[in-house]
Enzyme design. Structure first.
Site, mmCIF file in Angstrom:
data_model
loop_
_atom_site.group_PDB
_atom_site.id
_atom_site.type_symbol
_atom_site.label_atom_id
_atom_site.label_comp_id
_atom_site.label_asym_id
_atom_site.label_seq_id
_atom_site.Cartn_x
_atom_site.Cartn_y
_atom_site.Cartn_z
ATOM 1 N N LYS A 12 1.325 14.505 0.944
ATOM 2 C CA LYS A 12 -0.202 14.727 0.393
ATOM 3 C C LYS A 12 -0.115 16.368 -0.009
ATOM 4 O O LYS A 12 -1.202 16.931 -0.549
ATOM 5 C CB LYS A 12 -1.005 14.481 1.418
ATOM 6 C CG LYS A 12 -1.079 12.809 1.413
ATOM 7 C CD LYS A 12 -2.232 12.314 2.491
ATOM 8 C CE LYS A 12 -2.189 10.954 2.938
ATOM 9 N NZ LYS A 12 -2.672 10.051 1.866
ATOM 10 N N HIS B 257 1.024 -1.326 0.038
ATOM 11 C CA HIS B 257 0.013 -0.002 -0.078
ATOM 12 C C HIS B 257 0.889 1.256 -0.079
ATOM 13 O O HIS B 257 0.159 2.470 0.029
ATOM 14 C CB HIS B 257 -0.877 0.135 1.214
ATOM 15 C CG HIS B 257 -1.983 -1.067 1.306
ATOM 16 N ND1 HIS B 257 -3.284 -0.528 0.626
ATOM 17 C CD2 HIS B 257 -2.020 -2.373 1.663
ATOM 18 C CE1 HIS B 257 -3.861 -1.767 0.556
ATOM 19 N NE2 HIS B 257 -3.365 -2.712 1.217
ATOM 20 N N LYS C 184 -14.509 8.550 -3.557
ATOM 21 C CA LYS C 184 -15.852 8.976 -2.714
ATOM 22 C C LYS C 184 -15.991 10.424 -3.189
ATOM 23 O O LYS C 184 -17.469 10.496 -3.535
ATOM 24 C CB LYS C 184 -15.434 8.949 -1.264
ATOM 25 C CG LYS C 184 -15.107 7.472 -0.830
ATOM 26 C CD LYS C 184 -14.451 7.449 0.566
ATOM 27 C CE LYS C 184 -13.746 6.237 0.746
ATOM 28 N NZ LYS C 184 -12.724 6.384 2.017
ATOM 29 N N LYS D 159 -8.099 14.049 4.424
ATOM 30 C CA LYS D 159 -7.315 12.906 4.334
ATOM 31 C C LYS D 159 -6.345 13.112 5.226
ATOM 32 O O LYS D 159 -6.275 14.096 6.012
ATOM 33 C CB LYS D 159 -6.463 12.639 2.839
ATOM 34 C CG LYS D 159 -5.638 14.231 2.515
ATOM 35 C CD LYS D 159 -5.103 14.103 1.270
ATOM 36 C CE LYS D 159 -6.102 14.218 0.128
ATOM 37 N NZ LYS D 159 -5.896 12.909 -0.798
ATOM 38 N N ARG D 160 -5.448 12.182 5.726
ATOM 39 C CA ARG D 160 -4.436 12.288 6.727
ATOM 40 C C ARG D 160 -3.530 13.518 6.580
ATOM 41 O O ARG D 160 -3.310 13.606 5.231
ATOM 42 C CB ARG D 160 -3.588 10.966 6.988
ATOM 43 C CG ARG D 160 -4.142 9.749 7.521
ATOM 44 C CD ARG D 160 -4.583 10.166 9.023
ATOM 45 N NE ARG D 160 -3.570 10.467 9.857
ATOM 46 C CZ ARG D 160 -2.927 9.410 10.649
ATOM 47 N NH1 ARG D 160 -3.873 8.370 10.867
ATOM 48 N NH2 ARG D 160 -2.273 9.716 11.578
#
Ligand code: 26V
Length: 810
Positions: A551, A354, A657, A545-546
């Site tokens: 990110k 992952h 999503k 998100k985290r």
């Protein structure tokens, strides 16, 4: 109120009342919302348990081939609404609750989230269980029944504070304790070798007790099982202390055993040297293996055919010790010879990677394994020896090749590489998006791919449309039902048919009305949780998100400050009003991530209170992001921020999503964004920035962030404002280090390199948003393209290509 009816024949309303009286223990007319939640849960529980018994009976009698999904994390969220929908009880329960002057949504919100996971990996496991049950795939998820899950986040004066998540404090109506299912799990000690036979003389033992959560399938009576293990001190512990009345010492000894399943590890703590984490991994793997072997031996006389009846999947390397454990069970306890055991192992295991982030790749010091699992370490050494002998024949004389492949990293303190153990022990290894799987075989697993090219494959992630569309977005679901019928819940490719409606003005209008209602709801939620009033007529720009440097929430922040400065410089320009929404948790020891949260808050304070700005720009941080908060945010988003440095986000599932709920994506060419672009078409997504090969090339050539700082005046103004303390006047140096890490510290994730392209692309977003019908048409195109991102598709592929299990229903 009728409370005397027998539960099985009574209406849902009557059953709720009966459960209030008999199970919850309260007079129905005095029931509180939480009593009503418990009673409604009991209504579902009774039916789930019937379905569980029937499913187990069928699978046992058919000696079905099963998949066992081993995962340290399952981010389940709430259960009630999903269970009611699966059981077709939503309407009945709503009617029953109406008699108590309550609505189902409010009652459902009484339930705490089961947050037994950190983020993407754990939520994926939960979506997969939903799909396995729905596809009727004989399946068991195995994990840990953490007493405390993901910490609760509170924002105090802009800073993240963590609170323990005691989700079990009032008990949970959803678990089925299996008193008869308890297995011993052993640790430590030493290994005796007697006549070529290894005997593990363990030093300690803990009991693993099973607690089942029943996972209902939708459109089927089939259910799946999530079996979670709780660590319990063995009965005999320190009876001496107990008998002599030294209860404190007895309790202490008990705690030492039971702390194994106490708390979910945050994904910040580098696995290095965390003995308890290693014990957690072995604890749940050892219990799960004993359980699956017991089940096999109940149905078959021998383990010879184990691989024909069970496929064991490793969700990342966290359960990788299972490879050594199965070898130990077969060789030491069932007298298999090594080669036969190894062949069986290789047919049984498969593994999903992952992440490519080097700091997240698990390795365990040899010395720690020696201390905690001495027999497993011997087995790992033997696996390594046989494997390297094989590899040496492939490239004779190439010592460097062997060093890179070895299960043991010999540089510095010797460590076992769990990813290598997983690859060697599995027949299939997959990444979670096309790009990620491609990168795996060209980067961290390239030597393995040279040896075994056929072992590597891709399984692009997906999300369950039941939770992320049907449950989270009743408005849009209703429109889809009216337009397409109800079949999209079980066959998400039906959404493609929305393309017929792209020029249907009435349909577009309905879609817009629904989006606005979802935004009103989200605006209310923002007001209650942050105190900030935002306009539902502004563009809702969402990054949830985290919080992690890769990110690039900070890149988003840079754009917000640019916009703020531009608004001040040119207040009368026709600004498209925007609300920038963040949510996400920072690992508690991740200093840079916490600083980003505080920066968002500080900038928000300035902008939100600047009368010159008004509704043109708002910035909010929604606290305590988790599954249930996501269910409110996703339907209300206009713009989905997926802006990781190309090549760093394995897949992303929030991107799916959000698009499924009609948000347009602004994103980099990374992870599953690429596949989303392929599905929705280039005109319907905003892709910007460096591509993966360009990122790589720039790193090789030498990247100079200072160049961007010096040559882009808008960027310089933004960085200077933050660095000089314009948003933190009480402590002007607060963000100096954060800014310096970009300008002078190498800017590892290349924010400055992508800044200009990002800001320009945000300009295109504004332009499109100022034409509402065009925007909505593109949003509908996004929904129409999301069919492939159902986790049903993903699980169907795993079942067919990796597990070789026939789904029962499809
Ligand atoms: C690492 C560690 C290290 C030790 C302590 C506990 C712990 C827990 C988790 C992790 C790795 C997490 C990896 C992860 O969540 N990856 C995400 O997986 C998603 C599902 O495949 C994917 O969509 C995201 O892109 C990826 O970041």
């Amino acid at each position: 109120m009728n409370v005397s009816a027998t539960p099985s024949t009574a209406s849902p309303a009557e059953q709720i009342n009966a459960h209030l009286l008999h199970t919850v223990g309260v007079a129905p007319d005095r029931a509180s919302p939480s009593d009503l939640m418990l009673a409604t849960a009991q209504l579902a529980r009774a039916q789930l348990s019937k379905r569980w018994v029937a499913t187990q009976e069928t699978e046992r009698s058919q000696k079905a081939r099963r998949v066992v999904y081993l995962s340290m994390e399952f981010l389940m969220g709430r259960t009630l609404s999903n269970a009611l929908a699966a059981l077709n009880l939503t309407e009945g329960a709503a009617k029953g609750l109406a008699q108590h002057a309550q609505n189902l949504e409010d009652i459902a919100s009484q339930e705490p989230d089961a947050a037994l996971g950190n983020g993407g990996l754990g939520r994926l496991a939960a979506c997969f269980l939903d799909s396995m049950a729905t596809l009727g795939l004989p399946s068991f998820g195995y994990g840990i029944r953490y007493e405390y899950g993901m910490f609760a986040q509170e924002i105090q004066q802009g800073s993240q504070m963590e609170h323990p998540d005691s989700w079990l404090k009032d008990g949970t109506p959803w678990e089925f304790p299996r008193a008869d299912l308890t297995y011993p799990v052993r640790f430590g000690g030493w290994v005796a070798h007697v006549n070529d036979k290894a005997v593990w003389k363990h030093a300690g033992e803990v009991a693993a007790k099973a607690y089942d959560m029943v996972v209902p399938g939708h459109g089927t009576d089939k259910v799946s099982t999530l079996r979670l293990w709780k660590a319990v001190a063995p009965e005999h512990i320190d009876l001496g202390a107990f008998n002599t009345g030294d209860y404190a010492r007895a309790a202490c000894a008990k705690n030492e055993y039971e702390n194994i399943s106490w708390v979910l590890y945050p994904n910040d703590s580098t696995p290095a040297g965390r003995e308890l984490r290693l014990k957690q991994e072995y604890f749940f793997v050892a219990a799960s293996m004993q359980d699956l072997i017991k089940r096999h031996l109940d149905e078959h006389p021998t383990l010879n055919n184990l691989a024909e009846h069970v496929a064991i999947h490793l969700n990342d390397t966290h359960p990788a010790i299972g490879v050594a454990e199965l070898m130990r069970i077969l060789c030491d306890e069932h007298a298999f010879d090594w080669d036969r055991a190894w062949a069986l192992c290789g047919k049984t295991f498969s593994y999903t990677n992952h992440t490519l982030m080097p700091e997240a790749l698990e390795t365990w010091p040899v010395s720690l394994l020696q201390h905690v699992l001495p027999r497993h370490l011997e087995i790992i050494f033997r696996i390594n020896k046989e494997f390297l002998d094989h590899a040496a024949r492939f490239r004779p004389g190439d010592q460097e090749f062997l060093k890179r492949l070895s299960l043991i990293d010999e540089v510095g303190e010797r460590r076992v590489r769990m990813a290598h153990l997983s690859v060697v022990g599995s027949h299939q290894v997959n990444g979670v998006s096309a790009l990620h799987s491609e990168l795996l075989v060209h980067t961290i697993f390239s030597d393995f791919a040279a040896l075994w090219p056929e072992r590597f494959t891709n399984m692009t992630n997906g999300v369950t449309p039941r939770r992320w569309l049907a449950q989270a977005n009743p408005g849009l679901s209703g429109l889809l039902d009216d337009t397409l019928g109800k079949a999209w819940r079980l066959d998400l490719t039906q959404l493609k048919r929305l393309e017929d409606r792209l020029d249907d003005a009435a349909f577009i209008e309905k879609f817009m009305v629904i989006k606005r209602a979802n935004k009103v709801r989200l605006a209310h939620y923002i007001a209650t949780t942050t105190g900030v009033q935002v306009s539902p007529d502004s563009l809702f720009d969402v990054q949830v998100k985290r919080i992690h440097e890769y990110k690039r929430q900070l890149l988003n922040v840079l754009h917000v400050v640019s916009r703020y400065q531009a608004i001040l410089a040119n207040p009368n320009a026709p600004w498209v009003p925007r609300t920038v929404i963040f949510a996400g948790k920072a690992a508690s020891s991740y200093v840079a991530a916490k600083s980003i949260i505080r920066l968002i808050h500080d900038i928000g304070q300035t902008i939100n209170n600047d009368p010159r700005v008004g509704d043109k720009l708002k910035l909010v941080f929604i606290p305590n992001y988790g599954v249930s908060v996501a269910e409110i945010i996703m339907p209300g988003a206009d713009l989905s921020e997926q802006i990781s440095t190309a090549g760093t986000e394995a897949s992303g599932t929030g991107n799916m999503k959000l698009a499924l709920n009609g948000a347009l994506t602004i994103g980099t060419d990374d992870g599953a964004n690429i596949e989303i672009r392929q599905q929705v078409g280039d005109e319907n997504i905003f892709i910007f920035g460096l591509k993966t090969p360009e990122v790589r090339q720039l790193r090789v050539e030498g990247y100079h962030p200072l160049h961007h700082y010096q040559n882009n005046p808008a960027l310089k103004a933004v960085l200077d404002a933050i660095g000089e303390g314009q948003f933190s006047p009480d402590e002007p140096e607060r963000y100096r280090a954060l800014v310096n890490s970009l300008v002078w510290g190498g800017d590892h994730y290349m924010l400055l390199a992508d800044y200009a392209s990002y800001v320009a692309t945000q300009g295109q977003v504004d332009a499109l948003y100022s034409q509402p019908a065009s925007w909505s048409q593109r949003a509908i195109r996004n929904v129409a393209g999301m069919g492939v991102f159902s986790s049903d598709r993903t699980i169907g592929e795993y079942a067919r290509d990796i597990w070789h299990i026939q789904p029962d229903n499809h």
